[in-house]
Design an enzyme around this catalytic site. Structure first.
Site, mmCIF file in Angstrom:
data_model
loop_
_atom_site.group_PDB
_atom_site.id
_atom_site.type_symbol
_atom_site.label_atom_id
_atom_site.label_comp_id
_atom_site.label_asym_id
_atom_site.label_seq_id
_atom_site.Cartn_x
_atom_site.Cartn_y
_atom_site.Cartn_z
ATOM 1 N N LYS A 64 0.840 -1.206 0.000
ATOM 2 C CA LYS A 64 0.000 0.000 0.000
ATOM 3 C C LYS A 64 0.875 1.256 0.000
ATOM 4 C CE LYS A 64 -3.915 -2.345 2.138
ATOM 5 N NZ LYS A 64 -4.752 -2.622 3.330
ATOM 6 N N GLN A 92 -4.767 -1.210 9.489
ATOM 7 C CA GLN A 92 -4.673 -2.548 8.908
ATOM 8 C C GLN A 92 -5.234 -3.588 9.884
ATOM 9 O OE1 GLN A 92 -3.706 -3.144 5.760
ATOM 10 N NE2 GLN A 92 -4.105 -5.318 5.981
ATOM 11 N N ASP A 116 -10.824 3.045 4.147
ATOM 12 C CA ASP A 116 -11.198 1.635 3.972
ATOM 13 C C ASP A 116 -12.703 1.419 3.852
ATOM 14 O OD1 ASP A 116 -9.399 -0.486 3.702
ATOM 15 O OD2 ASP A 116 -8.646 -0.192 5.732
HETATM 16 N N1 GUN Z 1 -7.074 -6.832 6.220
HETATM 17 C C1 GUN Z 1 -7.417 -7.615 5.171
HETATM 18 N N2 GUN Z 1 -7.920 -6.858 4.177
HETATM 19 C C2 GUN Z 1 -7.892 -5.581 4.599
HETATM 20 C C3 GUN Z 1 -8.264 -4.342 4.004
HETATM 21 O O1 GUN Z 1 -8.761 -4.249 2.880
HETATM 22 N N3 GUN Z 1 -8.056 -3.237 4.771
HETATM 23 C C4 GUN Z 1 -7.527 -3.298 6.020
HETATM 24 N N4 GUN Z 1 -7.392 -2.175 6.688
HETATM 25 N N5 GUN Z 1 -7.182 -4.419 6.594
HETATM 26 C C5 GUN Z 1 -7.357 -5.562 5.874
#
Ligand code: GUN
Length: 279
Positions: free
Chosen positions: A52, A96, A119
């Site tokens: 990311k 995350q 998100d």
């Molecule tokens: N953990 C697994 N997929 C995601 C996601 O799309 N965003 C976040 N923040 N955590 C995750």
């Protein structure tokens, strides 16, 4: 069978996002900013966060990263989120998941200002999605899945879409988005009886179960669009929830793992961030 190229579709989105982020910097004298918070030592999360941050660099977006070990307490995370809510250089905040055991994910996510929720996990944005209001941010993986289906040219309207999995981050929101696109939607999960009977009626099949090669060819209708959300890592490598080798001969379109949904999730995160900055 045709492979849905998530890498290529994500690259097209990222080119557009970068152009918007460059224009934003010219007009506003600062970069679009994304804050990334990771706590604990989940190895998959470390890979996702790295990817990311790299994608931010590619798209002229500033990233601010905050790392904590698994001893961090909830109040420290909530305090950081509150400070980022007030930070003018931060347009999006991403926590995350999963968070370390003992931390209430919902409380941390609820602390994010809904307009900075990159998100789309905040209850306000999840609620807007279910009400069909288009003003909130939409969860990244579900948003990416819809774009991948649309990239095939297959019309979602009136199709039977079957989602296997009912998580808050994929199953539930992708079901809501498919419904918004006029599909007839069935959501299956671990307690569903006769799963194969149901998946065999799917024109669009979304597999988000978290079990390696769980969807086999006998569970798929000939000509279906198959979207594999699985990211199952073991000693042999990275595998989806779909048994690609057998299902590819039955499906009309199928996403590979890696190179399918994963790159789109990241592109949609950046898109949510730029959308938030420009709002
Ligand atoms: N953990 C697994 N997929 C995601 C996601 O799309 N965003 C976040 N923040 N955590 C995750």
């Amino acid at each position: 069978m045709r492979i849905i190229d998530g890498k290529k579709t994500a690259a097209d989105f990222k080119a557009e996002i970068r152009a918007r982020a460059v224009a934003f910097e010219k007009a506003r004298g600062r970069k679009v900013g994304l804050a990334v918070i990771k706590a604990g030592d989940d190895p998959a999360s470390a890979i996702y966060v790295r990817n990311k941050i790299k994608a931010c660099e590619e798209c002229n977006i500033a990233s601010f990263s905050y790392y904590f070990d698994d001893k961090v307490d909830e109040s420290a995370l909530i305090e950081l989120v509150s400070a980022l809510n007030d930070d003018k250089n931060v347009d999006g905040i991403l926590v995350q998941l999963p968070l370390p055991r003992g931390i209430d994910e919902r409380r941390v996510l609820s602390a994010i200002a809904p307009e900075k929720d990159a998100d789309g996990f905040h209850a306000v944005n999840a609620g807007k999605l279910f009400l069909g209001e288009r003003t909130g941010s939409v969860a990244c993986t579900p948003r990416g899945i819809i774009e991948l289906i649309k990239s095939t040219g297959v019309d979602i309207c009136g199709k039977h879409a079957v989602v296997v999995g009912r998580s808050n981050i994929v199953g539930k929101p992708v079901a809501a988005l498919l419904l918004q696109n006029d599909a007839t939607v069935t959501v299956c999960h671990s307690k569903t009886r006769n799963l194969g009977e149901i998946t065999r009626t799917a024109d669009i099949l979304v597999a988000a179960v978290g079990k390696k090669k769980f969807i086999t060819a006998d569970m798929v209708k000939r000509g279906a669009v198959v979207i594999d959300v699985g990211m199952n890592r073991d000693d042999e490598g990275l595998f989806g929830d779909v048994d690609f080798e057998s299902v590819k001969d039955v499906a009309e379109y199928i996403t590979p793992v890696p190179g399918g949904v994963g790159p789109m999730t990241i592109a949609m995160l950046l898109l949510n961030t730029v959308d938030g900055a420009c709002a």
